[in-house]
Design an enzyme around this catalytic site. Structure first.
Site, PDB file in Angstrom:
ATOM      1  N   LYS A  59       0.439  -8.860  -0.735  1.00 26.27           N
ATOM      2  CA  LYS A  59       1.151  -9.710  -2.217  1.00 26.27           C
ATOM      3  C   LYS A  59       2.296  -8.961  -2.547  1.00 26.27           C
ATOM      4  O   LYS A  59       2.035  -7.491  -2.898  1.00 26.27           O
ATOM      5  CB  LYS A  59       0.025 -10.107  -2.984  1.00 26.27           C
ATOM      6  CG  LYS A  59      -0.461  -8.677  -3.648  1.00 26.27           C
ATOM      7  CD  LYS A  59      -1.692  -9.174  -4.484  1.00 26.27           C
ATOM      8  CE  LYS A  59      -2.478  -8.158  -5.567  1.00 26.27           C
ATOM      9  NZ  LYS A  59      -1.765  -7.252  -6.384  1.00 26.27           N
ATOM     10  N   CYS A 100      -3.291  -5.940 -11.912  1.00 21.01           N
ATOM     11  CA  CYS A 100      -3.411  -7.039 -11.041  1.00 21.01           C
ATOM     12  C   CYS A 100      -4.925  -7.616 -11.252  1.00 21.01           C
ATOM     13  O   CYS A 100      -5.069  -8.668 -10.485  1.00 21.01           O
ATOM     14  CB  CYS A 100      -3.586  -6.048  -9.663  1.00 21.01           C
ATOM     15  SG  CYS A 100      -1.768  -5.491  -9.307  1.00 21.01           S
ATOM     16  N   ASP A 120      -6.653  -4.438  -4.562  1.00 19.34           N
ATOM     17  CA  ASP A 120      -5.485  -3.424  -4.417  1.00 19.34           C
ATOM     18  C   ASP A 120      -6.054  -1.863  -4.368  1.00 19.34           C
ATOM     19  O   ASP A 120      -5.701  -0.930  -5.003  1.00 19.34           O
ATOM     20  CB  ASP A 120      -4.480  -3.417  -5.497  1.00 19.34           C
ATOM     21  CG  ASP A 120      -3.772  -4.643  -5.363  1.00 19.34           C
ATOM     22  OD1 ASP A 120      -3.703  -5.697  -4.423  1.00 19.34           O
ATOM     23  OD2 ASP A 120      -2.883  -4.894  -6.466  1.00 19.34           O
TER      24      ASP A 120
HETATM   25  N1  TIU Z   1      -2.371  -3.356  -8.522  1.00 17.20           N
HETATM   26  C1  TIU Z   1      -2.140  -3.004  -9.581  1.00 17.20           C
HETATM   27  O1  TIU Z   1      -2.587  -3.195 -10.610  1.00 17.20           O
HETATM   28  N2  TIU Z   1      -0.576  -2.644  -9.657  1.00 17.20           N
HETATM   29  C2  TIU Z   1      -0.167  -1.876 -10.617  1.00 17.20           C
HETATM   30  O2  TIU Z   1       1.217  -1.754 -10.654  1.00 17.20           O
HETATM   31  N3  TIU Z   1      -0.955  -1.402 -11.565  1.00 17.20           N
HETATM   32  C3  TIU Z   1      -0.607  -0.649 -12.599  1.00 17.20           C
HETATM   33  O3  TIU Z   1      -1.680  -0.374 -13.671  1.00 17.20           O
HETATM   34  N4  TIU Z   1       0.763   0.054 -12.815  1.00 17.20           N
END
Ligand code: TIU
Length: 226
Positions: free
Chosen positions: A130, A163, A25
């Site tokens: 995802k 994530c 991500d």
């Molecule tokens: N990729 C991921 O970690 N998504 C989130 O929403 N992370 C947050 O810390 N909000």
């Protein structure tokens, strides 16, 4: 051929041919100003610090000709794959699916959803889209890893406790050995970063191993430049 690197709680041993570099991500929505992370009320600065270390690991891993897998969190434009509970969470003024400074928030195809330029996937590197925090939930990641004979994962990306940790937990239960590179993951919350790494490596590495990328790079069989 296997390699061993010094890690916590003990040396991490892996066969590069059976190992994938997972980059979780690294999207503008999390690391750029105006993205989902900032709309949630966070300062994105700590997340931007991992771009350069991941870039170095990615370059070395690619030079070895090994498997790189990228993930992106996000949803279909009609939001049909977004749980209503996720959509409503936070009562955000500009939330998932709404138009923000980087386009529609966390929606596939939008500027914010894509991976930052520095870490842009190359042709042939799988990109896993995802809908959730974990990289295995509702994706074909498990199939891709199985077909490539992968049993170890080098884990990088954001955010540490959301994530990244969710993915490490999912991977661990599926039998993968995960090495988390400590300077290649980041959180909006320093205390969550610290506790997540502690949780991963505690109890004899209950979820996996932790090491700085320097130790990992030192062990890699990177071919010498001509
Ligand atoms: N990729 C991921 O970690 N998504 C989130 O929403 N992370 C947050 O810390 N909000």
């Amino acid at each position: 051929m296997t390699y061993s690197i010094p890690a916590d709680p003990y040396d991490f041993t892996f066969d590069p041919a059976a190992t994938a570099l997972l980059i979780i991500d690294m999207q503008r929505d999390f690391v750029d100003s105006g993205g989902f992370g900032e709309l949630l009320g966070n300062d994105v600065a700590p997340l931007r610090e991992v771009i350069a270390p991941i870039e170095r690991v990615l370059a070395a891993w690619r030079a070895c000709g090994l498997l790189v897998i990228h993930t992106r969190e996000g949803h279909r434009p009609d939001l049909s794959d977004c749980p209503p509970a996720k959509l409503a969470r936070g009562k955000l003024e500009i939330g998932i699916g709404d138009v923000g400074p980087l386009g529609r928030v966390l929606v596939r195809g939008q500027q914010g959803h894509d991976i930052v330029d520095e870490l842009r996937p190359l042709a042939g590197e799988p990109v896993i889209d995802k809908p959730g925090k974990g990289s295995f939930y509702a994706t074909d990641l498990a199939s891709i890893l199985a077909y490539r004979g992968i049993c170890s994962l080098i884990v990088t990306g954001v955010t540490t406790e959301v994530c990244v940790h969710t993915t490490v937990r999912e991977a661990n239960d599926r039998g993968f050995e995960c090495l988390v590179l400590s300077d290649c993951i980041a959180s909006y919350f320093p205390e969550f970063y610290d506790m997540t790494l502690k949780m991963i490596k505690a109890q004899g590495g209950i979820f996996g191993w932790v090491a700085p990328s320097e130790a990992f790079l030192a062990a890699l069989p990177v071919p010498a430049l001509p």
